[in-house]
Design a protein around this motif. Sequence first.
Motif, PDB file in Angstrom:
ATOM      1  N   MET A   3       0.825  -1.427   0.078  1.00 11.97           N
ATOM      2  CA  MET A   3       0.026  -0.084   0.058  1.00 11.97           C
ATOM      3  C   MET A   3       0.750   1.413  -0.004  1.00 11.97           C
ATOM      4  N   GLY A   4       0.399   2.371  -0.388  1.00 11.77           N
ATOM      5  CA  GLY A   4       0.984   3.611  -0.337  1.00 11.77           C
ATOM      6  C   GLY A   4       0.140   4.650  -0.239  1.00 11.77           C
ATOM      7  N   ALA A  36       4.661   7.655   0.751  1.00 13.40           N
ATOM      8  CA  ALA A  36       5.054   6.663   1.663  1.00 13.40           C
ATOM      9  C   ALA A  36       4.488   5.319   1.095  1.00 13.40           C
ATOM     10  N   ALA A  37       5.279   4.083   1.354  1.00 14.86           N
ATOM     11  CA  ALA A  37       4.770   2.931   1.017  1.00 14.86           C
ATOM     12  C   ALA A  37       4.962   1.778   1.827  1.00 14.86           C
ATOM     13  N   ILE A  38       4.256   0.798   2.038  1.00 15.25           N
ATOM     14  CA  ILE A  38       4.658  -0.558   3.058  1.00 15.25           C
ATOM     15  C   ILE A  38       4.181  -1.499   2.356  1.00 15.25           C
ATOM     16  N   SER A  39       5.030  -2.470   2.776  1.00 18.06           N
ATOM     17  CA  SER A  39       4.827  -3.747   2.101  1.00 18.06           C
ATOM     18  C   SER A  39       3.549  -4.657   2.850  1.00 18.06           C
ATOM     19  N   TRP A  40       3.331  -5.962   2.432  1.00 21.39           N
ATOM     20  CA  TRP A  40       2.037  -6.518   2.773  1.00 21.39           C
ATOM     21  C   TRP A  40       2.099  -6.677   3.861  1.00 21.39           C
ATOM     22  N   ASN A  41       3.072  -6.998   4.823  1.00 23.45           N
ATOM     23  CA  ASN A  41       3.204  -7.433   5.988  1.00 23.45           C
ATOM     24  C   ASN A  41       3.766  -6.404   7.001  1.00 23.45           C
ATOM     25  N   GLY A  42       4.095  -5.340   6.274  1.00 24.58           N
ATOM     26  CA  GLY A  42       4.570  -3.840   7.403  1.00 24.58           C
ATOM     27  C   GLY A  42       6.174  -4.046   7.487  1.00 24.58           C
ATOM     28  N   GLY A  43       6.676  -5.140   6.710  1.00 23.90           N
ATOM     29  CA  GLY A  43       8.418  -5.556   7.168  1.00 23.90           C
ATOM     30  C   GLY A  43       9.213  -4.636   5.993  1.00 23.90           C
ATOM     31  N   SER A  44       8.716  -3.870   5.184  1.00 21.85           N
ATOM     32  CA  SER A  44       9.507  -3.075   4.514  1.00 21.85           C
ATOM     33  C   SER A  44       8.730  -1.705   4.112  1.00 21.85           C
ATOM     34  N   VAL A  45       9.394  -0.640   4.367  1.00 25.34           N
ATOM     35  CA  VAL A  45       8.727   0.823   4.177  1.00 25.34           C
ATOM     36  C   VAL A  45       9.629   1.782   3.553  1.00 25.34           C
ATOM     37  N   ALA A  64       4.179  -5.085  -6.168  1.00 29.29           N
ATOM     38  CA  ALA A  64       5.192  -5.089  -5.063  1.00 29.29           C
ATOM     39  C   ALA A  64       5.236  -3.571  -4.591  1.00 29.29           C
ATOM     40  N   ILE A  65       5.912  -3.490  -3.461  1.00 29.00           N
ATOM     41  CA  ILE A  65       6.038  -1.952  -2.744  1.00 29.00           C
ATOM     42  C   ILE A  65       6.541  -1.123  -3.825  1.00 29.00           C
ATOM     43  N   GLY A  66       6.069   0.065  -4.179  1.00 30.00           N
ATOM     44  CA  GLY A  66       6.657   0.972  -5.342  1.00 30.00           C
ATOM     45  C   GLY A  66       6.503   2.395  -4.946  1.00 30.00           C
ATOM     46  N   ARG A  67       7.305   3.249  -5.852  1.00 29.18           N
ATOM     47  CA  ARG A  67       7.281   4.644  -5.423  1.00 29.18           C
ATOM     48  C   ARG A  67       6.640   5.643  -6.487  1.00 29.18           C
ATOM     49  N   ARG A  68       6.258   4.813  -7.469  1.00 34.72           N
ATOM     50  CA  ARG A  68       5.621   5.449  -8.643  1.00 34.72           C
ATOM     51  C   ARG A  68       4.029   5.177  -8.894  1.00 34.72           C
ATOM     52  N   ALA A  69       3.475   6.403  -9.090  1.00 37.40           N
ATOM     53  CA  ALA A  69       2.012   6.386  -9.260  1.00 37.40           C
ATOM     54  C   ALA A  69       1.421   5.271 -10.183  1.00 37.40           C
TER      55      ALA A  69
END
Length: 123
Positions: free
Chosen positions: A34-35, A49-58, A102-107
């Motif tokens: 999610m972002g 900001a973005a976060i992985s499915w389990n919160g383990g990566s931001v 996957a976690i990303g930074r682009r819209a």
Amino acid sequence: QVQLVESGGGLVQAGGSLRLSCAASGRTFSRYAMGWFRQVPGKEREFVAAISWNGGSVSYADSVRGRFTISRDNAKNTLYLQMSSLKPEDTAVYYCALDTSAIGRRADEYDHWGRGTQVTVSS
């Protein structure tokens, strides 16, 4: 389909705090990254900001790192953005988004978007 609904925006003085929430329904929220993005009129949507499915990566934009915190509660299907030390330049409509890959930074990496919530920071 997935529905995302943001809340928690409002008017706050510079230096203040707000917590945004994004309630998700219609899909297995816990499976996906999610972002948060934001946009002001006349400008492109900006990664926050973005976060992985389990919160383990931001991941954070440089402009908010150290002031904003992204988190999620998969049991409640809810994404959060805690915003502190707010500045007038943080004024924007804030959107939450779901990324099925996957976690990303682009819209353009995000598949589903909420309608946004307005945050206004007065000086």
